[in-house]
Design an enzyme around this catalytic site. Structure first.
Site, PDB file in Angstrom:
ATOM      1  N   GLU A  45       0.849  -1.178   0.000  1.00  0.00           N
ATOM      2  CA  GLU A  45       0.000   0.000   0.000  1.00  0.00           C
ATOM      3  C   GLU A  45       0.894   1.241   0.000  1.00  0.00           C
ATOM      4  OE1 GLU A  45      -2.725   0.405   3.297  1.00  0.00           O
ATOM      5  OE2 GLU A  45      -3.746   2.076   2.351  1.00  0.00           O
ATOM      6  N   HIS A  72      -6.514  -2.292  15.137  1.00  0.00           N
ATOM      7  CA  HIS A  72      -6.757  -1.532  13.910  1.00  0.00           C
ATOM      8  C   HIS A  72      -6.513  -2.397  12.670  1.00  0.00           C
ATOM      9  CE1 HIS A  72      -6.634   2.192  11.389  1.00  0.00           C
ATOM     10  NE2 HIS A  72      -5.803   1.458  10.666  1.00  0.00           N
ATOM     11  N   GLU A  73      -5.373  -3.014  12.601  1.00  0.00           N
ATOM     12  CA  GLU A  73      -5.058  -3.805  11.391  1.00  0.00           C
ATOM     13  C   GLU A  73      -5.991  -5.009  11.288  1.00  0.00           C
ATOM     14  OE1 GLU A  73      -3.384  -2.058   9.556  1.00  0.00           O
ATOM     15  OE2 GLU A  73      -2.298  -0.811  10.985  1.00  0.00           O
ATOM     16  N   ALA A 115       1.959  -0.207  10.830  1.00  0.00           N
ATOM     17  CA  ALA A 115       1.633  -1.578  10.486  1.00  0.00           C
ATOM     18  C   ALA A 115       0.743  -1.606   9.254  1.00  0.00           C
ATOM     19  CB  ALA A 115       0.918  -2.258  11.647  1.00  0.00           C
ATOM     20  N   MET A 116       0.569  -2.801   8.696  1.00  0.00           N
ATOM     21  CA  MET A 116      -0.166  -2.941   7.437  1.00  0.00           C
ATOM     22  C   MET A 116      -1.054  -4.176   7.451  1.00  0.00           C
ATOM     23  SD  MET A 116      -0.750  -1.788   4.421  1.00  0.00           S
ATOM     24  CE  MET A 116      -1.927  -2.620   3.365  1.00  0.00           C
ATOM     25  N   GLU A 117      -2.274  -3.983   6.946  1.00  0.00           N
ATOM     26  CA  GLU A 117      -3.347  -4.975   7.087  1.00  0.00           C
ATOM     27  C   GLU A 117      -3.417  -6.024   5.979  1.00  0.00           C
ATOM     28  OE1 GLU A 117      -3.778  -1.685   6.272  1.00  0.00           O
ATOM     29  OE2 GLU A 117      -5.457  -1.419   4.897  1.00  0.00           O
ATOM     30  N   ASN A 118      -2.329  -6.376   5.317  1.00  0.00           N
ATOM     31  CA  ASN A 118      -2.353  -7.382   4.250  1.00  0.00           C
ATOM     32  C   ASN A 118      -3.233  -8.578   4.636  1.00  0.00           C
ATOM     33  OD1 ASN A 118      -0.001  -5.890   3.147  1.00  0.00           O
ATOM     34  ND2 ASN A 118       0.992  -6.802   4.926  1.00  0.00           N
TER      35      ASN A 118
HETATM   36  N1  BES Z   1      -3.080   0.842   5.871  1.00  0.00           N
HETATM   37  C1  BES Z   1      -2.302   1.474   6.872  1.00  0.00           C
HETATM   38  C2  BES Z   1      -0.833   1.367   6.638  1.00  0.00           C
HETATM   39  C3  BES Z   1      -0.311   2.238   5.536  1.00  0.00           C
HETATM   40  C4  BES Z   1      -0.289   3.583   5.703  1.00  0.00           C
HETATM   41  C5  BES Z   1       0.176   1.730   4.383  1.00  0.00           C
HETATM   42  C6  BES Z   1       0.218   4.382   4.684  1.00  0.00           C
HETATM   43  C7  BES Z   1       0.648   2.522   3.385  1.00  0.00           C
HETATM   44  C8  BES Z   1       0.692   3.853   3.536  1.00  0.00           C
HETATM   45  C9  BES Z   1      -2.585   0.891   8.241  1.00  0.00           C
HETATM   46  O1  BES Z   1      -3.826   0.316   8.389  1.00  0.00           O
HETATM   47  C10 BES Z   1      -2.540   2.027   9.203  1.00  0.00           C
HETATM   48  O2  BES Z   1      -3.378   2.860   9.125  1.00  0.00           O
HETATM   49  N2  BES Z   1      -1.553   2.057  10.074  1.00  0.00           N
HETATM   50  C11 BES Z   1      -1.343   3.152  10.987  1.00  0.00           C
HETATM   51  C12 BES Z   1      -1.609   2.782  12.404  1.00  0.00           C
HETATM   52  C13 BES Z   1      -3.061   2.880  12.781  1.00  0.00           C
HETATM   53  C14 BES Z   1      -3.289   2.397  14.187  1.00  0.00           C
HETATM   54  C15 BES Z   1      -3.642   4.264  12.627  1.00  0.00           C
HETATM   55  C16 BES Z   1       0.116   3.513  10.838  1.00  0.00           C
HETATM   56  O3  BES Z   1       0.855   2.738  10.245  1.00  0.00           O
HETATM   57  O4  BES Z   1       0.497   4.567  11.331  1.00  0.00           O
HETATM   58 ZN    ZN Z   2      -5.403   1.592   8.696  1.00  0.00          ZN
END
Ligand code: BES
Ligand code: ZN
Length: 883
Positions: A127, A304-305, A269-272
């Protein structure tokens, strides 16, 4: 100035893809510098696309090795390949297979997008647009396919091989010491949710039985030897799964759920799908290495993920303009989870503090944008506080307006209708409009209009008529590209409090049974009848809308709320408002009546003596003064961070001195006994005890130093040790340096703990800090290529050290500009994030403004800037009508 202005992507230009991809078969042969990827895509023309369109697949720094259509090599003239795209001018107008072979180098991938290596392990981050760094693809979220991935690697280098979905096959592969695994994910997904991991990893796992009685193998993979720090994360997964079943009726949908922790990661983190990849900072925890705040973050981010599995994966986004559809909603869901698992009012206060510090700041800056932007140059720059946190506030307001039952029914309808599709904000709102029969078109303005609305309220009591009137007016300041603003639909949760503290039973037919009034016009008026005495209004209870409020309450009225309001959020808010008023006046050099300071201090003392013991976590928040950035925002222009720092230090000293006895009593009564537990109640006691230490140190440096040293030496957990060390940071001298050395020695092999050590030193409010930071960049544990290290040292300096980052001689700005330019060559996403610390530069007084502008211009003038940095610097410098 750079001339090659990157292409702008516009929401209004959205059209469906000309081709669809139903299936993807990937064969990935991992090699440190020459990984071979063979992708077989099953394509077909999209009935909703153009009939004569060429096939244009996205790429990013790719190197094509072979290409075949339905098994036959394509002749050179039939396609065009560049690192950025693979184009077939005349593709078949029927379903066909395309086999693409690319070679990539994960070791030299310092952008940490696509396939890269972290501590020798292979991992991916796709992502938003990272999949195109692995193979040519229609890399957009509305192209959803079923993936089968064969991963092959050296057994020694990567004994563990994990993909999305379920493992269906594995064993020895051809070649000395090679092995493979095949993973199949039955759920169609966009490419940004693809992931694979290969490496040497330790595992902790357990089985989870879903509400539908299916068994799921849940596991957390970490660096070998750190398994004993993965238990809390594993536990948090289980609690998240249970919560989503109970609260939203959502069940997990694969046989396995894996989380892998890596040490080099751009984000949290990332939700793959089925394979979440985490920054190890948000997985690893032990009492010795993690603070209470770390435990709370881990729990929230795991949740969250995991919650994305429904809000994001099962229902994904049609295009990146809809990012808030998954992120805002999922932040709302993780906040609700944390509120249920911990203390709801305490968590709400923490959310609002973060919202004000990050989102309100962004909304008043040159980077302000709507929750659903209408254009972007670089999508990575739109993972912002506005999309996330204001996006979550919109969902919360919706729930406040329609009520919890209809909210749940709307969510169910949304999932039912949109499951397996790539949806839009309109789809989301339609579900709630349909279950309630309400017209939500006015409400939907929250997605389109940027800027923080200001609501001005005036209260008038009529003793003869026994009525109380509230006059409301709202307005939203201009933001870039939006000079004219419309009124918003603002839910105002409110109540009236009598001066003796009792809730008043006044009535007003415009206020719903649950105490909410919907302000949807520029001005409006409420009249309460049967009001027997002048009340104190308690407005925006639980912070019912993300707005700024102007309401002239006297100090006495605010103190009535602090003591008696039935809404805990507003009790905290009252204390903040009283303090903020003093701090703003002092920062602007205005004189403040000594009686006002004394009155505030004695009210806090009374609070400490009578109310604090019942809820230490809440009390810790009440006795903590607004931050330097809170004060700066309230002042709004011509800001002098030195004056703010002095004003805040002085008020802390006065409050500390007035409250020495109750503060000392907290130190005694809240002393740690028994083994460390990260639960909210224990954490709350530690936070009040440590807030007391901070105020005592402000009151009496010698006393503070003695107490902090004692606590630093005797602490049995990281929370208390770090709290003591951070108090020592405010006290220059030998004791501080000695403690820093001891901490460094003790944790020399713990990078995540040294990050805390970097951060504390970067936030010392003294003039020598910049030199210290530069020196620390030479420390053996520091590395410019690890985002956690850079954020801890440089990011903390720029974001948390208001005084030194904004040093009047411009040295802080120059330093950050140098770092941004250096980082941009390695990791543009990280560089762009660091650069956002300039976003409030126009708020500063003139000298600082001109230094900041020069630093920004220097960045803008550098040739070959990344799109990430180029976009942020250009928007930061753009002139627009402000405020
Ligand atoms: N989908 C995002 C990770 C992401 C963010 C991928 C930007 C690529 C670009 C993930 O679900 C996310 O939002 N992570 C947050 C933490 C969350 C608890 C708000 C992060 O990584 O800060
Ligand atoms: Zn997210």
């Amino acid at each position: 100035m750079r001339t090659d202005i990157a292409q702008i992507v516009r929401l209004e230009d959205y059209r469906p893809s000309d081709f669809l991809i139903d299936r993807v078969a990937l064969d990935v042969r991992l090699h440190p510098t020459a990984t071979r990827v063979t992708a077989t895509l099953t394509l077909r023309p999209n009935p909703l696309g153009r009939a004569d369109a060429p096939l244009v697949l996205d790429g990013d720094e790719l190197n094509l090795k072979a290409l075949a259509l339905d098994g036959r090599a394509l002749p050179a003239g039939a396609f065009e390949a560049s690192p950025q795209a693979l184009t077939i001018a005349q593709p078949p107008r029927r379903p066909f297979n395309l086999t693409i072979e690319t070679e990539i180098d994960p070791t030299s991938n310092t952008k940490l997008m696509g396939l890269y290596r972290s501590s020798g392990n292979y991992c991916t981050q796709c992502e938003a647009e990272g999949f195109r760094r692995i193979t040519y693809f229609l890399d957009r979220p509305d192209v959803m396919a079923v993936y089968t991935t064969r991963i092959e690697a050296d057994r020694d280098e990567a004994p563990v091989l994990i993909g999305n979905g379920n493992r269906v096959e594995g064993g020895a592969a051809e070649g000395t010491n090679r092995h493979y695994a095949v993973w199949h994910d039955p759920h169609p997904k966009p490419s940004y949710l693809f992931a694979l991991v290969g490496g040497r990893l330790g595992r902790v796992g357990r089985s989870f039985t879903t509400m539908g009685e299916r068994e799921v193998d849940v596991a957390v993979y970490v660096e070998p030897g750190k398994e004993d720090r993965a238990g809390y994360a594993l536990d948090a997964i289980e609690r998240s799964m249970r919560w989503d079943e109970r609260v939203f009726g959502r069940e997990y949908d694969l046989d396995v759920f894996n989380i892998v922790a890596v040490s080099d990661f751009n984000m949290g983190a990332m939700e793959n799908k089925g394979l979440n990849i985490f920054n190890d900072k948000y997985v690893l925890a032990s009492p010795e290495t993690a603070t209470d705040a770390d435990y709370a973050n881990i729990e929230a981010i795991i949740a969250h993920e995991y919650f994305h599995n429904w809000s994001g994966n099962r229902v994904t986004c049609r295009d990146w303009f809809q990012l808030c559809l998954k992120e805002g909603l999922t932040v709302f869901r993780d906040q609700e989870f944390s509120s249920d698992e911990r203390s709801r009012p305490v968590h709400r206060i923490a959310e609002v503090k973060a919202l004000r510090a990050r989102q309100f700041l962004e909304d008043s800056s040159p980077l302000a944008h709507p929750v659903r932007p209408t254009q972007y140059r670089e999508i990575n720059n739109f993972y912002t506080a506005t999309v996330y946190e204001k996006g979550a506030e919109i969902v919360r307001m919706l729930k406040t307006i329609i009520g919890p039952e209809d909210f749940r029914r709307g969510m169910d309808l949304y999932y039912e209708r949109c499951d397996g599709t790539a949806a839009t904000v309109e789809d989301f709102l339609a579900a709630f409009a349909d279950v309630t029969g309400r017209d939500l078109s006015h409400f939907s303005r929250w997605y389109a209009q940027a800027g923080t609305p200001r609501v001005t309220v005036a209260g008038t009591y009529d003793a003869a008529a026994q009525t109380y009137r509230l006059d409301f007016a709202q307005s939203t300041p201009p933001t870039p590209g939006q000079t004219e603003k419309e009124p918003m639909a603002i839910p105002v949760a409110l109540g009236l409090v009598a001066r003796d503290g009792r809730p008043m039973q006044a009535t007003c037919d415009r206020v719903s049974a649950n105490g909410v009034f919907l302000l949807d016009k520029a001005t409006d008026r409420l009249t309460f009848t049967g009001v027997s005495a002048p009340p104190v209004p308690s407005l925006f209870r639980e912070f019912s809308a993300p707005v700024k409020t102007t309401l002239d309450l006297s100090n006495e009225e605010l103190l009535v709320l602090l003591r008696h309001d039935g809404d805990a959020f507003n009790r905290w808010q009252a204390a903040q408002s009283v303090a903020l008023r003093l701090l703003v006046a002092r920062s602007k050099g205005a004189s403040v009546a000594d009686a006002d300071v004394a009155g505030t201090a004695s009210a806090l003392r009374a609070f400490m003596e009578t109310d604090a013991p019942a809820d230490p976590a809440f009390a810790a928040l009440v006795v903590t003064l607004p931050s330097e950035t809170d004060i700066a925002q309230e002042i709004g222009s011509d800001v002098d961070p030195d004056a703010i720092h002095r004003a805040r230090r002085e008020l802390r000293r006065r409050i500390g001195q007035a409250c020495i006895e109750p503060l000392r009593r907290f130190r005694e009564s809240l002393a740690e006994s028994g083994a460390y537990s990260p639960d909210a109640a224990s954490a709350g006691r530690r936070s009040l005890r440590n807030a007391a230490l901070d105020l005592l140190a402000a009151a009496d440096a010698a006393l503070g130093e003695r107490l902090a040293r004692e606590q630093f030496e005797s602490a049995v957990n990281m929370t208390d040790r770090l709290a003591a060390l951070s108090v020592l940071m405010t006290l220059p001298g030998e004791a501080r340096e000695t403690a820093l050395d001891r901490f460094e020695t003790r944790y020399r092999n713990e990078p995540l703990v040294l990050d805390k050590w970097f951060m504390l030193q970067a936030t010392i409010a003294e003039d020598a800090t910049l030199e210290r930071v530069m020196r620390l960049m030479e420390h053996r544990a520091f590395s410019m290529s690890n985002p956690n290290r850079v954020r801890s040292l440089v990011g903390s300096f720029a974001m948390l050290n208001q005084r030194q980052f904004n040093a009047p001689d411009g040295s802080g700005y120059d330093f950050l500009a140098d770092i941004v330019l250096r980082t941009d060559e390695l990791n543009p996403q990280l560089a762009a994030r660091l650069l956002t610390s300039f976003s409030s530069w126009r708020m500063m007084e003139k000298t600082r403004q001109s230094h900041a502008k020069n630093a920004l211009l220097r960045i803008a003038g550098k040739p070959n800037l990344s799109r990430d940095v180029g976009d942020i610097v250009a928007r930061s410098l753009e002139e627009h009508e402000s405020r």
